[in-house]
Design a protein around this motif. Structure first.
Motif: not given
Length: 572
Positions: A263-274, A21-30
């Motif tokens: 570059f568009f970076l998404t923190p992995m904290n959300e993945v770890t928290a979930r 999900e984060l990759e899809k969102t990141a691609q759109a934001r990028l």
């Protein structure tokens, strides 16, 4: 055993779904960040090319004009465009004119020959360079283009035009957005970023050679260019990387027309928290594992749908603005085309006015003859010699047909263009123009030589505007030969595989290099005041370009000037 399996499946599934999900969102934001950056750059990318063709800039660089005049022109253009600075360098790299000529940090007199953008443009290429200004100390993007003496393609390079863009406002918008996005140049130096502490850091340690080159170009002033040391090369696409103690999902793409990457970076904290939350719930309530997984799945899909809906609304708003801009540009284009048509019509009426004396003489001759024949017929009637009237009436009829042909051609030439392109034989258009100009050619004792093939030479054009091209060039030749002892116009019609070529040469004195350089500019004329306003050849140039052709003027080897018109050949 089973509970452990459920825990592992839940944690693994939640992590994978979240990353996807984060990759899809990141691609759109990028894509959105990339679009906003390219739009900010493309808004000014054309500016150096337009300025390089202005005669005040060319004159200032070549030493024929006043640098102060060029300063004020650059200042006016820069104020309207909104760029940070606009300046002109000579072949040695020295600034001879600048939009900030009257400010304390003026570029005038500064030597920028060491800058890569100057080295790129002085060899004929577009310059594209990001760095910290050595005069102002402010960072910006420098876009440059060469200045050519006699035209944008084949002319000698005599200098360089540079526009500087400061992208600070765009960078502040990125910082306010709360996301991690940055741009790195070919050396891996971060030039724009939403993280202010990352600016002028490098993705990997610089080699001694790269660092020495950057220092030599004075690209980043006294910045230390310390490395974030991400631990490996980053390939185009997506993946994961670690910066310090933080781990990120990244998406990267190359920016078209440059050697930059965004570059568009998404923190992995959300993945770890979930994953942690799912593991805790699974351990405590192992019997509800399936229900919790289904609930989380539904929740994630809903969040993804909401984010996609927001992205869709933003993209739709962007499309709406683009459609409005396109409609406005089309409206402007239609207004410009209407103005051009009015100029063509005004040019034709002006041509008719200047040819009026010769046309009046041509019509007065048959009128005088008709009067003589009428008087003769009257005497014949009075004397009863009616059998000889047929000859007089035939002569009168022939003369009226001749007058009708002249006035008919005037009516045809003066009508407005329909604007519809059709199949036009260039030979027919030339016949019509010469029929209209015949009285003037005869009154000025000008000889006409015409060479053309027997077969038609057809182009996709408008007959009225093609006639206007012929009339403008031939009348120009007549005006040029006003003091010549021998007046002769030669017209050659030829064709090759896909082009019709019309050359019209005269025996006049020819043209100077300065006149040739400005010949097709609006309101430029070599005639005496009151003899012309300088629109004829400018209108002719616009008509030829509208038909997909080209026009040039040069001095013939045998003397006199020659105009060469090339139009696409229309075949069956």
């Amino acid at each position: 055993m089973i509970a452990g399996l459920f825990v592992w499946l839940a944690v693994s599934s939640t992590g994978n779904l979240t990353i996807s999900e984060l990759e899809k969102t990141a691609q759109a934001r990028l894509a959105l960040y990339d679009s906003s950056l390219r739009a900010a750059i493309d808004r000014y990318r054309y500016l150096p090319y337009v300025v390089s063709r202005h005669h005040q800039v060319i004159d200032a660089v070549s030493g024929l004009g006043n640098a102060n005049t060029a300063d004020r022109y650059l200042q006016q253009v820069n104020e309207r465009s909104g760029a940070a600075a606009l300046y002109v360098l000579d072949r040695s790299g020295k600034t001879i004119a600048s939009s900030n000529w009257n400010t304390p940090d003026s570029f005038v007199g500064e030597d920028y020959s060491f800058r890569p953008y100057f080295k790129q443009s002085i060899t004929g290429a577009e310059g594209f360079f990001f760095g910290i200004g050595v005069t102002t100390g402010r960072s910006g993007l420098f876009i440059s283009t060469p200045i050519r003496r006699n035209g944008p393609i084949d002319g000698q390079i005599i200098g360089v035009v540079v526009v500087k863009l400061e992208l600070d406002e765009l960078e502040r918008n990125w910082q306010d957005g709360g996301e991690v996005v940055f741009v790195a140049d070919a050396d891996g130096v971060i030039t724009m970023t939403s993280r202010s502490d990352w600016k002028y850091r490098t993705l990997l340690p610089l080699s001694p050679q790269d660092r020495e080159r950057i220092v030599r170009n004075r690209q980043y002033s006294d910045e230390k260019l310390q490395s974030l040391d991400i631990g490996g090369q980053i390939a185009d696409g997506s993946g994961t990387l670690t910066i310090g103690s933080d781990k990120f999902l990244y998406d990267v793409k190359k920016i078209d027309g440059s050697d930059w990457r965004i570059f568009f970076l998404t923190p992995m904290n959300e993945v770890t928290a979930r994953q942690g939350m799912v593991m805790l719930i699974t351990v405590i309530v192992s019997g509800l594992i399936l229900l919790i997984i289904l609930f989380l799945r539904e929740r994630e899909l809903k969040l993804a749908s909401q984010r996609e809906a927001l992205e869709f609304e933003r993209i739709q708003a962007l499309n709406t603005r683009l459609e409005e801009e396109i409609a406005e540009r089309r409206k402007t284009e239609n207004e410009l085309r209407g103005t051009q048509n009015e100029l063509v019509q005004a040019g034709k009426l002006a041509a008719l006015g200047q040819m009026s004396a010769a046309i009046a003489h041509e019509i007065n001759q048959p009128i005088a003859a008709i009067r003589t024949f009428c008087a003769s017929a009257k005497l014949m009637i009075e004397r009863g010699k009616t059998e000889q009237l047929d000859q007089n009436i035939s002569q009168i009829s022939s003369l009226t047909e001749r007058m009708g042909a002249i006035t008919g051609q005037l009516k045809t030439f003066s009508r407005k263009s329909t604007g519809v392109l059709e199949r036009v034989d260039l030979k027919v258009a030339l016949d019509n123009a010469l029929q209209l100009l015949g009285p003037q050619l005869e009154s000025e004792n000008c000889q006409l030589e015409r060479n053309q093939p027997n077969s038609p030479l057809c182009v996709q054009a408008d007959l009225v505007r093609i006639e206007q091209i012929c009339v403008n060039i031939i009348r120009n030749a007549l005006d040029a030969m006003i003091d010549s002892p021998e007046k002769r116009i030669r017209i050659d019609l030829t064709s090759d595989i896909d082009t019709v070529i019309m050359r019209i040469s005269d025996t006049g004195p020819g043209m100077s290099d300065d006149a040739l350089a400005l010949l097709f500019d609006p309101f430029f004329t070599t005639k005496e005041p009151g003899q012309g306003v300088g629109l004829g050849l400018s209108v002719t140039y616009g008509i030829v370009r509208d038909f997909g052709g080209s026009i040039k003027a040069y001095n013939a080897a045998s003397g006199g000037a020659c105009f060469e018109v090339r139009l696409p050949l229309l075949r069956d």
